[in-house]
Design an enzyme around this catalytic site. Structure first.
Site, PDB file in Angstrom:
ATOM      1  CE  LYS A  62      -3.943   2.413   1.684  1.00  0.00           C
ATOM      2  NZ  LYS A  62      -5.204   2.412   2.393  1.00  0.00           N
ATOM      3  CG  ASN A 109     -10.843   2.212  -4.400  1.00  0.00           C
ATOM      4  OD1 ASN A 109     -10.666   2.259  -3.194  1.00  0.00           O
ATOM      5  ND2 ASN A 109     -10.624   3.248  -5.200  1.00  0.00           N
ATOM      6  CG  HIS A 155     -18.015   1.038  -0.787  1.00  0.00           C
ATOM      7  ND1 HIS A 155     -17.255   2.038  -1.351  1.00  0.00           N
ATOM      8  CD2 HIS A 155     -17.295   0.562   0.242  1.00  0.00           C
ATOM      9  CE1 HIS A 155     -16.114   2.150  -0.689  1.00  0.00           C
ATOM     10  NE2 HIS A 155     -16.117   1.268   0.274  1.00  0.00           N
TER      11      HIS A 155
HETATM   12  P1  NAD Z   1     -14.158  -1.079  13.113  1.00  0.00           P
HETATM   13  O1  NAD Z   1     -13.324   0.099  13.287  1.00  0.00           O
HETATM   14  O2  NAD Z   1     -15.628  -0.941  13.255  1.00  0.00           O
HETATM   15  O3  NAD Z   1     -13.667  -2.190  14.145  1.00  0.00           O
HETATM   16  C1  NAD Z   1     -14.318  -3.429  14.187  1.00  0.00           C
HETATM   17  C2  NAD Z   1     -14.801  -3.792  15.601  1.00  0.00           C
HETATM   18  O4  NAD Z   1     -13.695  -4.239  16.361  1.00  0.00           O
HETATM   19  C3  NAD Z   1     -15.396  -2.627  16.363  1.00  0.00           C
HETATM   20  O5  NAD Z   1     -16.451  -3.113  17.151  1.00  0.00           O
HETATM   21  C4  NAD Z   1     -14.235  -2.191  17.249  1.00  0.00           C
HETATM   22  O6  NAD Z   1     -14.649  -1.510  18.389  1.00  0.00           O
HETATM   23  C5  NAD Z   1     -13.619  -3.506  17.576  1.00  0.00           C
HETATM   24  N1  NAD Z   1     -12.215  -3.492  17.929  1.00  0.00           N
HETATM   25  C6  NAD Z   1     -11.238  -2.745  17.373  1.00  0.00           C
HETATM   26  N2  NAD Z   1     -10.050  -3.133  17.823  1.00  0.00           N
HETATM   27  C7  NAD Z   1     -10.262  -4.131  18.713  1.00  0.00           C
HETATM   28  C8  NAD Z   1      -9.427  -4.943  19.495  1.00  0.00           C
HETATM   29  N3  NAD Z   1      -8.109  -4.862  19.417  1.00  0.00           N
HETATM   30  N4  NAD Z   1      -9.993  -5.856  20.320  1.00  0.00           N
HETATM   31  C9  NAD Z   1     -11.355  -5.997  20.349  1.00  0.00           C
HETATM   32  N5  NAD Z   1     -12.197  -5.294  19.609  1.00  0.00           N
HETATM   33  C10 NAD Z   1     -11.662  -4.362  18.786  1.00  0.00           C
HETATM   34  O7  NAD Z   1     -13.918  -1.775  11.690  1.00  0.00           O
HETATM   35  P2  NAD Z   1     -12.604  -1.981  10.791  1.00  0.00           P
HETATM   36  O8  NAD Z   1     -12.862  -3.210  10.037  1.00  0.00           O
HETATM   37  O9  NAD Z   1     -11.372  -1.844  11.564  1.00  0.00           O
HETATM   38  O10 NAD Z   1     -12.645  -0.746   9.790  1.00  0.00           O
HETATM   39  C11 NAD Z   1     -13.683  -0.576   8.880  1.00  0.00           C
HETATM   40  C12 NAD Z   1     -13.709   0.855   8.427  1.00  0.00           C
HETATM   41  O11 NAD Z   1     -12.479   1.180   7.804  1.00  0.00           O
HETATM   42  C13 NAD Z   1     -14.800   1.177   7.449  1.00  0.00           C
HETATM   43  O12 NAD Z   1     -15.460   2.346   7.857  1.00  0.00           O
HETATM   44  C14 NAD Z   1     -14.063   1.428   6.154  1.00  0.00           C
HETATM   45  O13 NAD Z   1     -14.714   2.348   5.318  1.00  0.00           O
HETATM   46  C15 NAD Z   1     -12.758   1.955   6.648  1.00  0.00           C
HETATM   47  N6  NAD Z   1     -11.656   1.785   5.708  1.00  0.00           N
HETATM   48  C16 NAD Z   1     -10.920   2.880   5.421  1.00  0.00           C
HETATM   49  C17 NAD Z   1      -9.832   2.778   4.571  1.00  0.00           C
HETATM   50  C18 NAD Z   1      -8.966   3.970   4.324  1.00  0.00           C
HETATM   51  O14 NAD Z   1      -8.096   3.899   3.457  1.00  0.00           O
HETATM   52  N7  NAD Z   1      -9.126   5.037   5.072  1.00  0.00           N
HETATM   53  C19 NAD Z   1      -9.491   1.542   4.016  1.00  0.00           C
HETATM   54  C20 NAD Z   1     -10.272   0.438   4.346  1.00  0.00           C
HETATM   55  C21 NAD Z   1     -11.349   0.572   5.202  1.00  0.00           C
HETATM   56  N1  GLY Z   2      -8.491   1.588   0.786  1.00  0.00           N
HETATM   57  C1  GLY Z   2      -8.286   2.294  -0.439  1.00  0.00           C
HETATM   58  C2  GLY Z   2      -7.240   3.351  -0.387  1.00  0.00           C
HETATM   59  O1  GLY Z   2      -6.668   3.618   0.632  1.00  0.00           O
HETATM   60  O2  GLY Z   2      -6.982   3.957  -1.366  1.00  0.00           O
END
Ligand code: NAD
Ligand code: GLY
Length: 362
Positions: free
Chosen positions: A227, A245, A252
């Site tokens: 990345k 993506n 999505h």
């Molecule tokens: P999340 O942040 O909702 O975390 C998942 C769950 O795990 C939540 O309930 C959280 O409280 C819990 N949690 C987190 N760390 C924990 C730990 N160590 N122990 C126990 N529980 C824990 O979900 P996610 O999958 O981390 O992230 C998804 C989000 O990321 C989406 O909103 C997506 O759009 C975004 N995203 C952004 C990018 C980017 O480039 N900015 C890339 C991919 C995804």
């Molecule tokens: N997850 C897509 C990006 O960071 O571009």
């Protein structure tokens, strides 16, 4: 603590380090150096803060630190929640040279980063991702934002963190379902640009699911490296970054039509990647056996590969048409030319998309 890997995201004056290790958060002095600031706001949620916020307080060793604890969940990734961060920052008189720490998964990282991008036109933030998905993807690259009721991540900004601290020990408390969802984004890196990594994943699937530390560390390192290299070449997604993506436009649509509640982001991406592979096959690009390999790996990682019965093909198409990847009325999708070679296309037969949606959804 054991620092296993480190690397730099090379972006000129906005370059920053990524540290990957086991027990990093337990080394208060080391973390403290990375969180140096007059004031620090720790943005986290009510699940993660009770587990790991103490480590941040120890690292700050008495320096002014405020916790901003948000409700947990993708449904709270909204402007209204981000506004609560602004309220707290203003209340505690944060200035532009203070620091935000994002402690949590991708939802917290995206929202805290968005607040950091906007507050006083931009203050520094450090990512401490605690889910596998955030460690391999969302904490790196500077995409920040919140959802709009009509589309995911529709409101946001590019804002790079000052550093990313990945402590694999935090994965020990992560629910298995969340770990599996993170593995979907790991598979993505193999599929878009690295067939050898895809093969490595095929031979390490069970070790990854059982949280073997060294195996996870390698997968995280490889994912971040891939990345970081793509972001360094195309920070603002003018071209190559769009490959990250892969599967996401389909994913999505699943997430938004089902109300961001029943599908985890990574789960939706897994189903979306298989739909993109299946569309690639329908376009005569990918062989049936390659699609079967992808499906088999995702299933071994415990991921769902379709959303049959949960949303209609038509509702998915509508949701896809408000995605950010729509240009001049055509839905731009990432397709596979082969396992490990992705490209952007808006030049696929409309009926191939229709039959893919119908096969995987209705
Ligand atoms: P999340 O942040 O909702 O975390 C998942 C769950 O795990 C939540 O309930 C959280 O409280 C819990 N949690 C987190 N760390 C924990 C730990 N160590 N122990 C126990 N529980 C824990 O979900 P996610 O999958 O981390 O992230 C998804 C989000 O990321 C989406 O909103 C997506 O759009 C975004 N995203 C952004 C990018 C980017 O480039 N900015 C890339 C991919 C995804
Ligand atoms: N997850 C897509 C990006 O960071 O571009």
């Amino acid at each position: 603590m054991t620092l296993l890997h480190s690397m730099t995201v090379p972006l000129g004056e906005r370059s920053y380090p990524i540290y990957i290790g086991e027990g990093l958060l337990r080394d208060a002095a080391w973390v403290g150096e990375l969180l140096k600031a007059r004031k620090t706001a720790v943005v986290s949620n009510d699940v993660v803060a009770p587990l790991y916020a103490d480590a941040i307080h120890a690292a700050r060793s008495g320096a002014e630190t405020h916790d901003i604890i948000l409700p947990d969940g993708e449904v709270h990734k909204t402007l209204a929640t981000a506004s609560k961060i602004f309220d707290e920052l203003i209340e505690h008189r944060f200035a532009r040279d203070d620091l935000i720490v994002a402690l949590g998964g991708g939802v917290i990282g995206d929202m805290a980063g968005f607040a950091a991008a906007c507050y006083q036109r931009g203050i520094a933030f450090v990512q401490i991702p605690t889910t596998l998905l955030s460690q391999v993807d969302s904490s790196v690259g500077g995409k920040t934002g919140v959802n709009h009721p009509r589309g995911k991540n529709m409101i946001g900004a590019f804002h790079q963190p000052r550093a990313v601290i990945i402590d694999i020990a935090t994965l020990s408390s992560l629910p298995l379902r969340e770990l599996r969802a993170g593995l979907a984004e790991v598979v993505k890196y193999g599929l878009i640009c690295n067939p050898a990594f895809f093969e490595w994943l095929e031979s390490h699937a069970e070790k990854l699911v059982s949280r073997d530390t060294e195996t996870l560390a390698y997968a995280i390192y490889h994912s971040c490296q891939t990345k970081a290299a793509i972001v360094a070449r195309d920070e603002r997604e003018q071209g190559e970054r769009a490959l990250l993506n892969f599967g996401h436009t389909f994913g999505h649509a699943i997430e938004s039509v089902t109300g961001y509640s029943s599908w985890l982001h990574g789960e939706a991406v897994a189903a979306g990647m298989l739909m993109a592979a299946s569309l690639s096959e329908r376009c005569g690009l990918l062989s049936r056996s390659d699609v079967a390999r992808i499906s088999s790996l995702l299933q071994r990682l415990g991921l769902r590969t379709d959303a049959r019965g949960e949303l209609s093909a038509e509702s998915a198409r509508l949701a896809m048409s408000v995605d950010k990847k729509v240009q001049k009325g055509r839905i731009r999708l990432i397709l596979l030319r082969s396992l490990g070679e992705a490209f952007v296309s808006d030049d696929y037969p409309a009926d191939a998309l229709t039959s893919t949606l119908e096969a995987h959804l209705s």
